[in-house]
Design an enzyme around this catalytic site. Structure first.
Site, PDB file in Angstrom:
ATOM      1  N   LYS A  26       0.726   4.864   6.849  1.00 46.10           N
ATOM      2  CA  LYS A  26       0.010   5.626   5.681  1.00 46.10           C
ATOM      3  C   LYS A  26       0.659   7.049   5.705  1.00 46.10           C
ATOM      4  O   LYS A  26       1.586   7.462   6.666  1.00 46.10           O
ATOM      5  CB  LYS A  26      -1.459   5.658   5.810  1.00 46.10           C
ATOM      6  CG  LYS A  26      -1.984   4.386   6.046  1.00 46.10           C
ATOM      7  CD  LYS A  26      -1.879   3.529   4.742  1.00 46.10           C
ATOM      8  CE  LYS A  26      -2.766   2.259   4.764  1.00 46.10           C
ATOM      9  NZ  LYS A  26      -2.643   1.273   3.624  1.00 46.10           N
ATOM     10  N   SER A  83       0.575  -1.169  -0.009  1.00 43.47           N
ATOM     11  CA  SER A  83      -0.003  -0.013   0.098  1.00 43.47           C
ATOM     12  C   SER A  83       0.912   1.177   0.178  1.00 43.47           C
ATOM     13  O   SER A  83       0.264   2.381  -0.447  1.00 43.47           O
ATOM     14  CB  SER A  83      -0.990  -0.095   1.098  1.00 43.47           C
ATOM     15  OG  SER A  83      -0.306   0.109   2.463  1.00 43.47           O
TER      16      SER A  83
END
Length: 265
Positions: free
Chosen positions: A112, A59
Site C-alpha cells: 500500500k 488494490s
C-alpha cells in the site's frame, strides 16, 4: 650407469600424471568454492537486501497491476538493524509505497501507499484525503466506482460501518478520532491503496506497525497479463511437450514488456 639412470627415468615417467590429477582436483575444488560463494551471496541478498513478490490484487492500480513481479528493497527502512549502519537508510515518508505483513494475518504480505505518519491527523471527505488540515494531491489514485460509500469515502465516521471492517479496529478507531480526524499513533502508519474504491486498507483494519514493514518496492522485474491466461485442454500424445510450448508462447505473448524492468514510484 645405464642401469642406474633407467629406473630414474621410469620413476619420472610413472609420476608425471600425478600433477595433472592434482590440478584436476584443484579445478573441482575451485569450482565448488565459487558455486558455494555464489549461493552464500545470493542467500544473503535475498534474506537481507531484496525479496521477490508478486502482485495478486488490483488494490494498487494503476501503479502496480495484477501480474507485476517486484523486487523489494529490504534495507532502506531498516534503520534499527545492523544493516542500517552499513547501508543507505531513510525514514518512511508520506507517499512511499511499502510492503508489509498484514497486521490481521502476519503470514500475508500487503503493498500500500503511506498516507499518514506518526502524529498526523488524517481524514477523508468525499474521497479527498486531508492530512493535518491540508488536502493532498494524489495523481496516482484512481476511482473506479461512481457509487457513494460513506464509510469508505468519508473516513473516519462513527455513523456508518462497512462489512469489511475488523471489529477490533472499529473500537480502536473511535478512541483515536478527534474532531473528525484520525490521529496516527507513534510507531504506526496509515496506508491506502491507489485504487481507492477497491482496496482493503487502513480504513478497514487499522494501522501498520513499524515492525511489520518489510521494505519498499524497488523495481518491476517482470510483468505478465494475467487476464489473458489460458488453460487449453491438451489431448494429443505429446501433451507435455505441447503444454511446455504453450508456456513459452505465453511468456513472450503476455509479458508486459513496457512494464518489465521499470522503477516503482
Amino acid at each position: 650407469m645405464n642401469v642406474v639412470t633407467e629406473p630414474e627415468v621410469n620413476v619420472e615417467r610413472a609420476t608425471t600424471p600425478a600433477p595433472r590429477k592434482e590440478h584436476s582436483q584443484m579445478d573441482v575444488l575451485g569450482g565448488a568454492q565459487w558455486l558455494l560463494t555464489v549461493v552464500v551471496i545470493a542467500t544473503f541478498v535475498m534474506t537481507f537486501v531484496v525479496q521477490a513478490f508478486e502482485i495478486p490484487s488490483e488494490s494498487m492500480e494503476n501503479t502496480l497491476l495484477i501480474g507485476d513481479y517486484l523486487l523489494v528493497d529490504k534495507v532502506q527502512y531498516a534503520g534499527s538493524s545492523v544493516l542500517g549502519f552499513m547501508l543507505p537508510y531513510r525514514a518512511i515518508q508520506r507517499g512511499d509505497i511499502i510492503v508489509f505483513r498484514y497486521p490481521v494475518r502476519p503470514a500475508q504480505h500487503f503493498v500500500k501507499r503511506v498516507i499518514g505518519i506518526p502524529g498526523d491527523r488524517v481524514r477523508i471527505s468525499n474521497k479527498q484525503v486531508i492530512v493535518n488540515g491540508e488536502p493532498i494531491a494524489e495523481p496516482y489514485t484512481i476511482h473506479k466506482r461512481n457509487d457513494r460509500d460513506h464509510y469508505r469515502d468519508d473516513f473516519p465516521t462513527t455513523k456508518y460501518i462497512s462489512g469489511n471492517v475488523e471489529s477490533k479496529w472499529w473500537i480502536q478507531m473511535r478512541k483515536l478520532t478527534e474532531d473528525g480526524n484520525l490521529i496516527v499513533p507513534e510507531g504506526h502508519y496509515f496506508v491506502l491503496g491507489d485504487n481507492r474504491d477497491d482496496s482493503l486498507d487502513s480504513r478497514y483494519w487499522g494501522f501498520v506497525p513499524v515492525e511489520n514493514i518489510v521494505g519498499r518496492p524497488l523495481i518491476i522485474y517482470w510483468s505478465v497479463d494475467r487476464e489473458r491466461e489460458e488453460n487449453p485442454e491438451i489431448k494429443t500424445m505429446n501433451a507435455k511437450l505441447e503444454r511446455l510450448t504453450n508456456i513459452f508462447k505465453r511468456l513472450f505473448r503476455d509479458t508486459r514488456w513496457k512494464r518489465t524492468m521499470t522503477v516503482v514510484h
